[in-house]
Design a protein around this motif. Sequence first.
Motif, PDB file in Angstrom:
ATOM      1  N   GLN A  26       0.827  -1.194   0.000  1.00 15.08           N
ATOM      2  CA  GLN A  26       0.000   0.000   0.000  1.00 15.08           C
ATOM      3  C   GLN A  26       0.865   1.249   0.000  1.00 15.08           C
ATOM      4  O   GLN A  26       1.524   1.570   0.986  1.00 15.08           O
ATOM      5  N   GLY A  27       0.920   1.942  -1.135  1.00 15.22           N
ATOM      6  CA  GLY A  27       1.617   3.211  -1.217  1.00 15.22           C
ATOM      7  C   GLY A  27       3.117   3.127  -1.359  1.00 15.22           C
ATOM      8  O   GLY A  27       3.794   4.140  -1.311  1.00 15.22           O
ATOM      9  N   TYR A  84      -1.362  -6.000  -0.428  1.00 21.60           N
ATOM     10  CA  TYR A  84      -0.427  -5.857  -1.532  1.00 21.60           C
ATOM     11  C   TYR A  84      -1.182  -5.975  -2.858  1.00 21.60           C
ATOM     12  O   TYR A  84      -2.263  -6.580  -2.927  1.00 21.60           O
ATOM     13  N   ILE A  85      -0.583  -5.388  -3.886  1.00 24.11           N
ATOM     14  CA  ILE A  85      -1.153  -5.462  -5.227  1.00 24.11           C
ATOM     15  C   ILE A  85      -0.101  -6.041  -6.158  1.00 24.11           C
ATOM     16  O   ILE A  85       1.053  -5.601  -6.162  1.00 24.11           O
ATOM     17  N   VAL A  86      -0.519  -7.048  -6.927  1.00 25.28           N
ATOM     18  CA  VAL A  86       0.331  -7.607  -7.967  1.00 25.28           C
ATOM     19  C   VAL A  86      -0.101  -6.988  -9.297  1.00 25.28           C
ATOM     20  O   VAL A  86      -1.260  -7.131  -9.705  1.00 25.28           O
ATOM     21  N   PHE A  87       0.815  -6.293  -9.960  1.00 19.96           N
ATOM     22  CA  PHE A  87       0.518  -5.649 -11.244  1.00 19.96           C
ATOM     23  C   PHE A  87       1.185  -6.418 -12.377  1.00 19.96           C
ATOM     24  O   PHE A  87       2.370  -6.779 -12.284  1.00 19.96           O
ATOM     25  N   LEU A  88       0.428  -6.641 -13.441  1.00 21.02           N
ATOM     26  CA  LEU A  88       0.976  -7.093 -14.719  1.00 21.02           C
ATOM     27  C   LEU A  88       0.793  -5.941 -15.697  1.00 21.02           C
ATOM     28  O   LEU A  88      -0.324  -5.484 -15.940  1.00 21.02           O
ATOM     29  N   ARG A  89       1.907  -5.445 -16.243  1.00 20.16           N
ATOM     30  CA  ARG A  89       1.845  -4.297 -17.137  1.00 20.16           C
ATOM     31  C   ARG A  89       2.485  -4.655 -18.477  1.00 20.16           C
ATOM     32  O   ARG A  89       3.425  -5.455 -18.536  1.00 20.16           O
ATOM     33  N   ARG A 107      -3.975  -8.156  -9.311  1.00 17.20           N
ATOM     34  CA  ARG A 107      -4.609  -8.945  -8.252  1.00 17.20           C
ATOM     35  C   ARG A 107      -4.143  -8.390  -6.907  1.00 17.20           C
ATOM     36  O   ARG A 107      -3.013  -7.883  -6.795  1.00 17.20           O
ATOM     37  N   THR A 108      -4.981  -8.474  -5.905  1.00 13.61           N
ATOM     38  CA  THR A 108      -4.628  -8.026  -4.555  1.00 13.61           C
ATOM     39  C   THR A 108      -4.602  -9.218  -3.606  1.00 13.61           C
ATOM     40  O   THR A 108      -5.303 -10.217  -3.812  1.00 13.61           O
ATOM     41  N   PHE A 109      -3.770  -9.120  -2.581  1.00 14.50           N
ATOM     42  CA  PHE A 109      -3.742 -10.162  -1.539  1.00 14.50           C
ATOM     43  C   PHE A 109      -3.356  -9.525  -0.216  1.00 14.50           C
ATOM     44  O   PHE A 109      -2.774  -8.432  -0.172  1.00 14.50           O
TER      45      PHE A 109
END
Length: 597
Positions: free
Chosen positions: A523-524, A568-573, A592-594
């Motif tokens: 977060q942040g 937490y956030i998992v980003f696919l870019r 996705r978040t976990f």
Amino acid sequence: MANLFRFSASLAARITKCGCRARFSNVRVQLFRAQKDDCPREPSIAKTYQQLSDKDLAGRKNDLLVSGTADDDGQFAASFDGDKLDYAGECIEVVVSFRQIPGSEKSLDPEEHFLLARYCPQWEQLERYQHHYYDFLVPSNIWCAWLKKHDIWVICGRVTTCEKPQSPVGGVKVKAHDVDWIQNDFLGEATTDANGWFYIYYDGDQFKKTPLSPFINLEWTGGPDVYFQIEAQDANGNTILLLDEPPARGRKPDREDITNCFCVELCVDLEPINPVEIPMWTHVGNYQIPDSTNMHDFRSNGYTQVGNLAFTGVMTMIGQTGKATASRKLRYRFLYERNWTGPALPANPVTKDMIPATQVGQIVASLSPLILEPVYVNNPAATHNHVPDVNGWISVESDSRYTPVGNRLIRLNSTHLAPSQGYSNPSPNPDAGTPAAIDAARQVHEFALAYELQEDTGGGWTTIHESLLEKIVINNASALMWLELDEFLTGANLCQPITHTVTVRYTVDHPHLDWFEVEIEKQGAHMDWPVPRIDDGGSFTFRGGQSTGTPATSDNPVNVAAWDACSYIVFLRSHRRLTNGYGGPGIQTAYRTFCKT
């Protein structure tokens, strides 16, 4: 019969030598019987003009003949009875009082008084009164010195057409800017009058202050270094940029370190099409197409030379048609064909449904005020509209007052050539990490495009010009991006917390992929790059990749055991190598978040 006198005057100051005047709008005007005996027959403002204090003015109150206020144009008129005031036409003094600096928005408190003139008027006997008129014009050196005292700066100028004979252009907006070593400053704007004149007043602070003020609060030189923009609006309210000077123009000797009273002459190019203009199709947006003589921006495989970009979305075709007249009819169209092999031109016309409304030019209906009537291709709401026929032919505007805008020919919606397709990332997504089948949208779509221009010779239409782009790659598909966490697929539900590892499953696919990456953020705050950015490495065959985290690599799964308990956030870019000719799509994202416990 009363001995009536009527005094009238025009009150203004000369700003510069190029004819600009500051009219004394709404100033207070007072006429006094002169206190001195020496009195010329003609006023000499240069010798007489001086500032008066309130005490000086109060000392003249017994000699007041008449007072009043000038109108918005600096015109003043007032009458008085000479018998009642014991006045017989002798020497007078004219005093003006300013509550506001004419032309600017700066108020003066208290108001400032000036002795404008001392002279003996030449009264003209009319039927009912004696009349005198004078055109008072304060010299520019006196006026500009007073403006400088109040840190008031003024740019006056005139806008005309560039072509000769030059004509004034009224009703256009002139914007003045100062090029500075820290930032460029907007000084002000004004609209030209019917004769093309404009006046821009501004305070010195508008170019002296910087983002570092008050520590650095001054230019290196005394005055601003100015450059200009000129804008107009067409009949539909669209803004048209008629002049766009680069900031470097302000560094030229005639524009650098200008004085507080500055005059400029500007011109705009509203010249109709040159009758000998060579017709040709030259660009897709900013990208020059190949021809027989010049360098160009396309590779032989249909991608751009720089960046290996394919094209997408609405593409603007740039070029020239030549000049049509009432007696010389012209028409043009574009053609396309997938996987073209030649030698004939592409077989399929670009038809009406493939062309969004495109403004190709404008008709100069009037110069002052400037009235621009837009000319469109395929805009039913426009007054001047050219609709493509069933074979894609577009007539060229034949009005003698027609001028092109940006040399636009058409805008082509390329989704009619290469299909558009988006892709979802459902939750949960068990397909993430597995190869994706290549559908029709995510293929490499190669086309040829051609431009054809014809003239009506009286015996039928004859082709007079052809331009061909043998290969251009077009794609309108989003990147397929599947993302999932293995722990969510094997666990009881999507809300369960994670304690030890995060196994990222991903699939990325697109025929013109630039790069992709996986990032985990707290977060942040940035935390880790479990899959560092993977790019195409210059390969035209790079489409992306996939991973299930099995077998394990140094990047995947990610050991989170020591991480803070948090969300937490998992980003696919990913980013695609695409452009519409001016710019490309942004970064595409799935996530996705976990929760870590």
